[in-house]
Design a protein around this motif. Structure first.
Motif, PDB file in Angstrom:
ATOM      1  N   LEU A 116       0.812  -1.215   0.000  1.00  0.00           N
ATOM      2  CA  LEU A 116       0.000   0.000   0.000  1.00  0.00           C
ATOM      3  C   LEU A 116       0.847   1.268   0.000  1.00  0.00           C
ATOM      4  CD1 LEU A 116      -2.698  -1.040   2.641  1.00  0.00           C
ATOM      5  CD2 LEU A 116      -2.994  -0.956   0.161  1.00  0.00           C
ATOM      6  N   TYR A 117       2.108   1.147   0.382  1.00  0.00           N
ATOM      7  CA  TYR A 117       2.942   2.329   0.562  1.00  0.00           C
ATOM      8  C   TYR A 117       3.969   2.510  -0.558  1.00  0.00           C
ATOM      9  CZ  TYR A 117       0.950   2.370   5.235  1.00  0.00           C
ATOM     10  OH  TYR A 117       0.073   2.409   6.297  1.00  0.00           O
ATOM     11  N   LEU A 118       3.929   1.646  -1.557  1.00  0.00           N
ATOM     12  CA  LEU A 118       4.860   1.793  -2.669  1.00  0.00           C
ATOM     13  C   LEU A 118       4.423   2.943  -3.582  1.00  0.00           C
ATOM     14  CD1 LEU A 118       5.568  -1.909  -3.747  1.00  0.00           C
ATOM     15  CD2 LEU A 118       7.203  -0.283  -2.797  1.00  0.00           C
ATOM     16  N   ASP A 119       5.356   3.790  -3.954  1.00  0.00           N
ATOM     17  CA  ASP A 119       5.090   4.866  -4.908  1.00  0.00           C
ATOM     18  C   ASP A 119       5.374   4.342  -6.311  1.00  0.00           C
ATOM     19  OD1 ASP A 119       4.394   6.668  -2.910  1.00  0.00           O
ATOM     20  OD2 ASP A 119       6.487   7.240  -2.589  1.00  0.00           O
TER      21      ASP A 119
ATOM     22  N   PHE B 220       0.063  -2.309 -14.136  1.00  0.00           N
ATOM     23  CA  PHE B 220       0.845  -3.089 -15.083  1.00  0.00           C
ATOM     24  C   PHE B 220       0.112  -3.257 -16.405  1.00  0.00           C
ATOM     25  CE2 PHE B 220       1.285  -5.184 -10.787  1.00  0.00           C
ATOM     26  CZ  PHE B 220       2.330  -4.383 -10.390  1.00  0.00           C
ATOM     27  N   ALA B 221       0.900  -3.426 -17.468  1.00  0.00           N
ATOM     28  CA  ALA B 221       0.335  -3.864 -18.737  1.00  0.00           C
ATOM     29  C   ALA B 221      -0.129  -5.317 -18.581  1.00  0.00           C
ATOM     30  CB  ALA B 221       1.379  -3.753 -19.840  1.00  0.00           C
ATOM     31  N   PHE B 222      -0.961  -5.776 -19.507  1.00  0.00           N
ATOM     32  CA  PHE B 222      -1.539  -7.112 -19.331  1.00  0.00           C
ATOM     33  C   PHE B 222      -0.462  -8.187 -19.267  1.00  0.00           C
ATOM     34  CE2 PHE B 222      -1.032  -6.943 -23.901  1.00  0.00           C
ATOM     35  CZ  PHE B 222      -0.774  -8.248 -24.280  1.00  0.00           C
ATOM     36  N   TRP B 223       0.619  -8.035 -20.069  1.00  0.00           N
ATOM     37  CA  TRP B 223       1.663  -9.068 -20.054  1.00  0.00           C
ATOM     38  C   TRP B 223       2.495  -8.982 -18.773  1.00  0.00           C
ATOM     39  CZ3 TRP B 223       6.819  -7.781 -19.739  1.00  0.00           C
ATOM     40  CH2 TRP B 223       7.163  -6.460 -20.045  1.00  0.00           C
ATOM     41  N   GLN B 224       2.661  -7.773 -18.239  1.00  0.00           N
ATOM     42  CA  GLN B 224       3.369  -7.630 -16.968  1.00  0.00           C
ATOM     43  C   GLN B 224       2.565  -8.253 -15.832  1.00  0.00           C
ATOM     44  OE1 GLN B 224       3.674  -3.364 -17.071  1.00  0.00           O
ATOM     45  NE2 GLN B 224       5.790  -3.390 -17.825  1.00  0.00           N
TER      46      GLN B 224
ATOM     47  N   ALA C  83       4.768 -15.424  -1.036  1.00  0.00           N
ATOM     48  CA  ALA C  83       4.687 -14.586  -2.235  1.00  0.00           C
ATOM     49  C   ALA C  83       4.885 -13.100  -1.931  1.00  0.00           C
ATOM     50  CB  ALA C  83       3.344 -14.799  -2.929  1.00  0.00           C
ATOM     51  N   ALA C  84       4.463 -12.644  -0.745  1.00  0.00           N
ATOM     52  CA  ALA C  84       4.459 -11.206  -0.449  1.00  0.00           C
ATOM     53  C   ALA C  84       5.829 -10.544  -0.583  1.00  0.00           C
ATOM     54  CB  ALA C  84       3.870 -10.961   0.940  1.00  0.00           C
ATOM     55  N   PRO C  85       6.891 -11.052   0.065  1.00  0.00           N
ATOM     56  CA  PRO C  85       8.176 -10.358  -0.057  1.00  0.00           C
ATOM     57  C   PRO C  85       8.748 -10.387  -1.471  1.00  0.00           C
ATOM     58  CG  PRO C  85       8.454 -12.428   1.131  1.00  0.00           C
ATOM     59  CD  PRO C  85       6.979 -12.200   0.989  1.00  0.00           C
ATOM     60  N   VAL C  86       8.483 -11.454  -2.208  1.00  0.00           N
ATOM     61  CA  VAL C  86       8.994 -11.551  -3.584  1.00  0.00           C
ATOM     62  C   VAL C  86       8.292 -10.537  -4.485  1.00  0.00           C
ATOM     63  CG1 VAL C  86       9.274 -13.058  -5.588  1.00  0.00           C
ATOM     64  CG2 VAL C  86       9.587 -13.978  -3.284  1.00  0.00           C
ATOM     65  N   ILE C  87       6.956 -10.489  -4.403  1.00  0.00           N
ATOM     66  CA  ILE C  87       6.202  -9.559  -5.243  1.00  0.00           C
ATOM     67  C   ILE C  87       6.509  -8.115  -4.859  1.00  0.00           C
ATOM     68  CG2 ILE C  87       3.878  -8.771  -5.816  1.00  0.00           C
ATOM     69  CD1 ILE C  87       4.847 -11.398  -7.166  1.00  0.00           C
ATOM     70  N   TYR C  88       6.631  -7.836  -3.580  1.00  0.00           N
ATOM     71  CA  TYR C  88       6.999  -6.485  -3.146  1.00  0.00           C
ATOM     72  C   TYR C  88       8.333  -6.076  -3.760  1.00  0.00           C
ATOM     73  CZ  TYR C  88       8.169  -2.556  -0.087  1.00  0.00           C
ATOM     74  OH  TYR C  88       8.529  -1.312   0.392  1.00  0.00           O
ATOM     75  N   SER C  89       9.306  -6.981  -3.723  1.00  0.00           N
ATOM     76  CA  SER C  89      10.628  -6.672  -4.249  1.00  0.00           C
ATOM     77  C   SER C  89      10.594  -6.477  -5.764  1.00  0.00           C
ATOM     78  CB  SER C  89      11.614  -7.793  -3.894  1.00  0.00           C
ATOM     79  OG  SER C  89      11.711  -7.949  -2.484  1.00  0.00           O
ATOM     80  N   VAL C  90       9.823  -7.322  -6.466  1.00  0.00           N
ATOM     81  CA  VAL C  90       9.723  -7.191  -7.924  1.00  0.00           C
ATOM     82  C   VAL C  90       9.112  -5.840  -8.301  1.00  0.00           C
ATOM     83  CG1 VAL C  90       8.509  -8.066  -9.965  1.00  0.00           C
ATOM     84  CG2 VAL C  90       9.608  -9.665  -8.392  1.00  0.00           C
ATOM     85  N   ILE C  91       8.032  -5.466  -7.620  1.00  0.00           N
ATOM     86  CA  ILE C  91       7.369  -4.186  -7.926  1.00  0.00           C
ATOM     87  C   ILE C  91       8.273  -3.019  -7.568  1.00  0.00           C
ATOM     88  CG2 ILE C  91       5.404  -2.711  -7.383  1.00  0.00           C
ATOM     89  CD1 ILE C  91       3.752  -5.238  -6.961  1.00  0.00           C
ATOM     90  N   GLU C  92       8.957  -3.121  -6.433  1.00  0.00           N
ATOM     91  CA  GLU C  92       9.826  -2.025  -6.005  1.00  0.00           C
ATOM     92  C   GLU C  92      10.988  -1.825  -6.981  1.00  0.00           C
ATOM     93  OE1 GLU C  92      11.765  -0.586  -1.814  1.00  0.00           O
ATOM     94  OE2 GLU C  92      12.153  -2.653  -2.435  1.00  0.00           O
ATOM     95  N   ILE C  93      11.555  -2.909  -7.471  1.00  0.00           N
ATOM     96  CA  ILE C  93      12.709  -2.805  -8.371  1.00  0.00           C
ATOM     97  C   ILE C  93      12.312  -2.279  -9.744  1.00  0.00           C
ATOM     98  CG2 ILE C  93      14.430  -4.165  -9.618  1.00  0.00           C
ATOM     99  CD1 ILE C  93      14.526  -6.014  -7.140  1.00  0.00           C
ATOM    100  N   PHE C  94      11.201  -2.770 -10.276  1.00  0.00           N
ATOM    101  CA  PHE C  94      10.868  -2.463 -11.672  1.00  0.00           C
ATOM    102  C   PHE C  94       9.825  -1.368 -11.867  1.00  0.00           C
ATOM    103  CE2 PHE C  94      12.411  -6.892 -11.814  1.00  0.00           C
ATOM    104  CZ  PHE C  94      13.397  -6.757 -12.772  1.00  0.00           C
ATOM    105  N   PHE C  95       9.107  -0.994 -10.808  1.00  0.00           N
ATOM    106  CA  PHE C  95       7.993  -0.063 -11.017  1.00  0.00           C
ATOM    107  C   PHE C  95       8.003   1.143 -10.085  1.00  0.00           C
ATOM    108  CE2 PHE C  95       6.548  -4.166 -12.585  1.00  0.00           C
ATOM    109  CZ  PHE C  95       6.048  -3.823 -13.845  1.00  0.00           C
TER     110      PHE C  95
END
Length: 346
Positions: free
Chosen positions: A193-196, A278-282, A333-345
């Motif tokens: 919820l806090y990711l920009d 995200f785009a549909f493929w992302q 799944a939570a820490p992995v997805i958080y890290s993926v979103i933080e790194i790429f988005f």
């Protein structure tokens, strides 16, 4: 004349209270409504299956299906209530879930008298502290580092001070694993919820979740895909499953089930991409990552249950398995997805 005088005050009041009256953006509201409709349909189908003869349908599968539907109702109700309250309410909600999950984990594994004071610190101090740090959302993101450091150093020391050497390493490791999975890993879910999150519109960079409650839709998307993936792995495993991955750990986890669930999750991720940045493929790729992590969580917690000789971690409500049985995929799944979103988005 009176309307002209009062209109600025009325519009000002409405603007200040929009977040409370409309706690979700429109795409999130539509997604939640769709989930509610599907749950109603699923509940109706479950009742019909219960009334059917056992010759037509396996009674164990029907019971499992209905149990999952009831669990979904409970989880959706709790999650929606937290999202309606706001970010702080959602963090508190996940903190309570983490506390209960850790309690189930510790209760299932035997402890000695010398562990009790360390457990007091873990349950009463460290667990709330982790979610307070998530809610504070400081620039240094202390929630990522404080708990692992405190737990890794404090718990073994406190147990050693109890002057009980029997199975010391095993007892320390058990508590540390419980903290890592049930508290630390799960805390990354409300942290979404806090990711920009940044998106590109017409070649310019924009903040996706700028005061419009869109981040709630992202969290709901994550929880929804994670839970759907569990059902899909179970369903594909029953339909076409032939090669059991670890038969001494869990006979229902098959290679075909994992592949089928990953492919189905990718399709669902693309289908629900409109509620995410995200785009549909992302969204499809992220859903596949969620699927793989969810499988890892399920098989790991199954191994722990087999080691302890239990079927479920607990019974939160009559007819339900323990809460940890329902959030094991979320925890991994939570820490992995958080890290993926933080790194790429971001």
């Amino acid at each position: 004349m009176l309307l002209k005088i009062l209109s600025p005050f009325v519009f000002g009041f409405l603007e200040q209270t929009t977040d409370f009256i409309l706690p979700f953006d429109e795409p999130t509201a539509w997604l939640i409504a769709a989930v509610m409709v599907l749950l109603i349909i699923g509940s109706f189908i479950g009742k019909l299956l219960e009334r059917s003869s056992e010759e037509r349908f396996n009674s164990a599968i029907v019971r499992s299906f209905n149990q999952r539907i009831r669990s979904w109702w409970l989880m959706c109700a709790i999650l929606i209530a937290g999202l309606v309250i706001g970010k702080t309410g959602t963090v508190v909600l996940f903190g309570l879930i983490a506390f209960w999950a850790l309690r189930e984990f510790i209760t299932m594994t035997p402890t000695r008298r010398g562990d009790h004071r360390a457990l007091f610190w873990v349950l009463v101090v460290f667990t709330p502290l982790q979610f307070v740090l998530v809610g504070v959302h400081d620039d240094h993101q202390l929630f990522k580092v404080i708990l692992p450091l405190l737990a890794a150093l404090f718990v073994p020391t406190r147990i050693a001070l109890a002057n009980d050497e029997k199975r010391y390493l095993e007892r320390s490791a058990k508590i540390l694993i419980g903290i890592l999975i049930c508290v630390y890993a799960l805390s990354f879910a409300p942290a979404l919820l806090y990711l920009d999150i940044k998106t590109f519109v017409d070649g310019s960079e924009e903040l996706w979740n700028d005061n419009n409650n869109k981040e709630k839709g992202l969290l709901f998307f994550f929880v929804l895909i994670t839970q759907l993936n569990d059902v899909l792995q179970f369903g594909w495993g029953k339909l076409i499953g032939r090669n059991v991955i670890a038969d001494r750990i869990n006979t229902s986890r098959t290679l075909e089930g994992v592949i089928g669930a990953a492919a189905s999750s990718a399709l669902l991720g693309a289908l629900f991409s409109w509620v995410t940045p995200f785009a549909f493929w992302q969204a499809a790729v992220i859903a596949v990552v969620i699927s793989i992590c969810g499988f890892a969580g399920g098989i790991t917690m199954s191994a722990i249950k087999r080691d302890r000789g239990v079927k479920d971690f607990g019974t939160l409500i009559q007819g339900h398995a323990g809460i940890l049985d329902r959030i094991d995929s979320l925890c991994f799944a939570a820490p992995v997805i958080y890290s993926v979103i933080e790194i790429f988005f971001t």
